[in-house]
Design a protein around this motif. Structure first.
Motif, mmCIF file in Angstrom:
data_model
loop_
_atom_site.group_PDB
_atom_site.id
_atom_site.type_symbol
_atom_site.label_atom_id
_atom_site.label_comp_id
_atom_site.label_asym_id
_atom_site.label_seq_id
_atom_site.Cartn_x
_atom_site.Cartn_y
_atom_site.Cartn_z
ATOM 1 N N GLY A 161 0.793 -1.216 0.000
ATOM 2 C CA GLY A 161 0.000 0.000 0.000
ATOM 3 C C GLY A 161 0.825 1.265 0.000
ATOM 4 O O GLY A 161 0.465 2.268 -0.637
ATOM 5 N N LEU A 198 1.872 1.944 -3.513
ATOM 6 C CA LEU A 198 0.746 2.448 -4.304
ATOM 7 C C LEU A 198 0.519 3.930 -4.037
ATOM 8 O O LEU A 198 0.276 4.721 -4.957
ATOM 9 C CB LEU A 198 -0.515 1.646 -3.981
ATOM 10 C CG LEU A 198 -1.817 2.152 -4.602
ATOM 11 C CD1 LEU A 198 -1.733 2.150 -6.121
ATOM 12 C CD2 LEU A 198 -2.992 1.302 -4.128
ATOM 13 N N GLY A 205 2.992 5.897 -5.930
ATOM 14 C CA GLY A 205 2.670 5.904 -7.350
ATOM 15 C C GLY A 205 1.553 6.875 -7.680
ATOM 16 O O GLY A 205 1.619 7.605 -8.679
ATOM 17 N N SER A 252 -7.240 -6.707 -10.455
ATOM 18 C CA SER A 252 -6.120 -7.044 -9.579
ATOM 19 C C SER A 252 -6.371 -8.353 -8.845
ATOM 20 O O SER A 252 -5.443 -9.140 -8.633
ATOM 21 C CB SER A 252 -5.882 -5.912 -8.578
ATOM 22 O OG SER A 252 -5.519 -4.715 -9.238
ATOM 23 N N SER A 285 -1.067 -7.434 -6.096
ATOM 24 C CA SER A 285 -1.252 -5.992 -6.195
ATOM 25 C C SER A 285 -1.921 -5.449 -4.938
ATOM 26 O O SER A 285 -2.828 -6.079 -4.382
ATOM 27 C CB SER A 285 -2.122 -5.671 -7.416
ATOM 28 O OG SER A 285 -2.535 -4.317 -7.382
ATOM 29 N N MET A 302 -3.895 -3.083 -5.033
ATOM 30 C CA MET A 302 -5.136 -2.473 -5.519
ATOM 31 C C MET A 302 -6.305 -3.452 -5.509
ATOM 32 O O MET A 302 -7.317 -3.230 -6.178
ATOM 33 C CB MET A 302 -4.924 -1.947 -6.942
ATOM 34 C CG MET A 302 -3.879 -0.853 -7.044
ATOM 35 S SD MET A 302 -3.522 -0.385 -8.753
ATOM 36 C CE MET A 302 -5.107 0.276 -9.250
ATOM 37 N N TYR A 358 6.112 3.411 -10.842
ATOM 38 C CA TYR A 358 5.204 2.443 -10.215
ATOM 39 C C TYR A 358 4.158 1.922 -11.197
ATOM 40 O O TYR A 358 3.954 0.707 -11.320
ATOM 41 C CB TYR A 358 4.522 3.076 -8.992
ATOM 42 C CG TYR A 358 3.655 2.089 -8.256
ATOM 43 C CD1 TYR A 358 4.215 1.153 -7.404
ATOM 44 C CD2 TYR A 358 2.278 2.067 -8.449
ATOM 45 C CE1 TYR A 358 3.426 0.220 -6.743
ATOM 46 C CE2 TYR A 358 1.486 1.143 -7.797
ATOM 47 C CZ TYR A 358 2.064 0.229 -6.951
ATOM 48 O OH TYR A 358 1.290 -0.701 -6.311
ATOM 49 N N PHE A 359 3.484 2.814 -11.890
ATOM 50 C CA PHE A 359 2.465 2.373 -12.847
ATOM 51 C C PHE A 359 3.061 2.017 -14.203
ATOM 52 O O PHE A 359 2.398 1.381 -15.024
ATOM 53 C CB PHE A 359 1.386 3.450 -13.001
ATOM 54 C CG PHE A 359 0.513 3.588 -11.783
ATOM 55 C CD1 PHE A 359 -0.408 2.612 -11.449
ATOM 56 C CD2 PHE A 359 0.635 4.685 -10.952
ATOM 57 C CE1 PHE A 359 -1.200 2.718 -10.316
ATOM 58 C CE2 PHE A 359 -0.154 4.815 -9.819
ATOM 59 C CZ PHE A 359 -1.071 3.827 -9.502
#
Length: 431
Positions: free
Chosen positions: A157, A160, A163, A249, A259, A261, A311-312
């Motif tokens: 997390g 994320l 990102g 995900s 992931s 997400m 990150y993405f």
């Protein structure tokens, strides 16, 4: 003290381990994949063990001679690799039984803030069941319940969040008005250090979070400021879009990709993360840091910006490589087979051998494109892409060097594709 730490190489576990090592404790680290952890922290006695399957007897043998047990292990959501009931409840039940057999009184268990009846996720239900289980045990247990844990290192997390904070031009967020209370992973480690001390009063549950209540929007924008990036407007994402991404995900978990997400994380965010901000001071004598205080103590450098901006890009690169290689092989077979074979025959290769080479090459391309989608095969698939790219470049140069001047660039295009595979290899690590 001799302390056994379960989940000692995870995000929280690694900081707990580092803190206890600095304090001079003799540590045994337990986990199911300890190869990299053993290389990173050779001072720890590493033992392979799995909360899902390790027996009470095996845990008891591991705990003999120990003064305390710290359980940092946990999972977010059920998947082929994770079983919440087995890890959060049955695993804790076996740990408690092993403590009784081995004569270990002090058990420090990491749960989560906000865990309560009425929260419908399996994460909450199994975490709550473990807390109820420990409350009935005749042990000197202490349950620590961190809020949203932030760390200098990025994983899950926290990765994320970085990102999202570094997204170009805008900052996308779902449930931006949801409220959270945060805690530094270093403060969690300090709380564990206090909790394992024999003099610390036991049989208590302690929330670990700062009193500042933040919206998700405010937290992500503060992380963007910390990264040193230009201000950007936050764009709320429709819940239906977020749920679709979460279901995707969830499906990727069956290919081995864990992931942050997933649906459980999205639901946790929707419900918010709050707790008793005074508990750490009352029970452990700790003053926890605010978000601004912890970020001021972790100056962001270029490595943080690189990670956040990539990150993405990482999943996008892997998806693009998979499609590129699979479609390249498919097109060679289904659309351009005669043309591909004629390139070899014009160079003097016999027609049967030319056709066979095209078929084999296409099959290899498609296999590599499919393999990179599976987490456990991704690294060898990327390495295979590099090797096959080198073979294509060498073979094409020897057989038909004029292809380097072809306006469609069949050989030139291999070079950026190979470099993209090399970049994906560099980004592949998750911890």
């Amino acid at each position: 003290m001799r302390i056994v730490v379960v989940g000692a190489y995870g995000l929280i576990g690694s900081y707990v381990t580092a803190r206890l090592l600095v304090d001079g404790h003799d540590l045994v680290g337990a986990g199911r994949d300890i190869g990299a952890a053993r290389r990173r922290a050779p001072e720890v006695s590493w033992v392979e063990a799995d909360l899902r399957t390790t027996s009470v007897e095996a845990w008891a043998a591991l705990l003999r001679g120990a003064d305390a047990l710290v359980n940092c292990a946990g999972a977010l959501q059920d998947s082929p690799r994770d079983d919440l009931h087995a890890v959060h409840l049955e695993g804790v039940r076996r740990l408690a039984a092993a403590c009784r057999i081995a004569g270990v009184r002090r058990l420090v268990h990491l749960s989560a803030a906000g865990v309560a009846a009425g929260r419908g996720t399996a994460f909450n239900q199994t975490k709550l069941a473990a807390e109820v289980l420990l409350a009935g045990e005749d042990l000197d247990w202490i349950i620590l319940r961190p809020g949203l844990v932030l760390a200098p290192a990025a994983y899950g997390g926290t990765a994320l969040l970085r990102g999202l904070a570094a997204f170009p031009y805008v900052v996308p967020a779902v449930y931006p008005a949801s409220v959270v209370q945060v805690v530094s992973v270093e403060d969690v480690a300090a709380a564990v250090e206090r909790a394992v001390a024999p003099a610390t009063p036991a049989r208590v549950s302690v929330d670990l979070l700062h009193g500042e209540v933040l919206t998700f929007e405010a937290m992500v924008l503060e992380l963007r400021r910390w990264l040193g990036l230009a201000p950007a407007r936050l764009v709320p994402l429709p819940a239906v879009l977020a749920r679709a991404a979460a279901r995707l995900s969830d499906g990727l978990a069956y290919l081995g990709w864990r992931s942050p997400m997933r649906s459980a994380a999205l639901e946790q965010l929707r419900l918010g993360i709050q707790g008793d901000a005074g508990a750490a001071g009352h029970h452990l004598g700790l003053t926890l840091r605010s978000l601004r205080q912890m970020l001021n103590g972790w100056p962001a450098g270029v490595q943080e910006r690189w990670f956040a901006k990539a990150y993405f890009l990482k999943p996008a690169i892997l998806a693009a490589l998979g499609l590129f290689w699979f479609l390249s092989g498919l097109i060679s077979l289904a659309v351009a087979f005669p043309e591909a074979a004629s390139v070899l025959t014009l160079a003097g290769v016999s027609p049967p051998l030319a056709k066979g080479a095209v078929i084999v090459g296409a099959a290899v391309d498609m296999a590599l494109g499919l393999a990179v989608a599976v987490r456990r095969w991704a690294r060898p698939a990327l390495q295979g892409m590099l090797l096959v790219s080198a073979a294509y470049l060498l073979g094409g140069t020897l057989v038909q060097p004029g292809l380097w001047l072809d306006p469609l660039g069949p050989l030139l295009k291999i070079v950026p594709a190979a470099l993209l595979a090399a970049a994906a290899l560099a980004l592949l690590d998750e911890r």
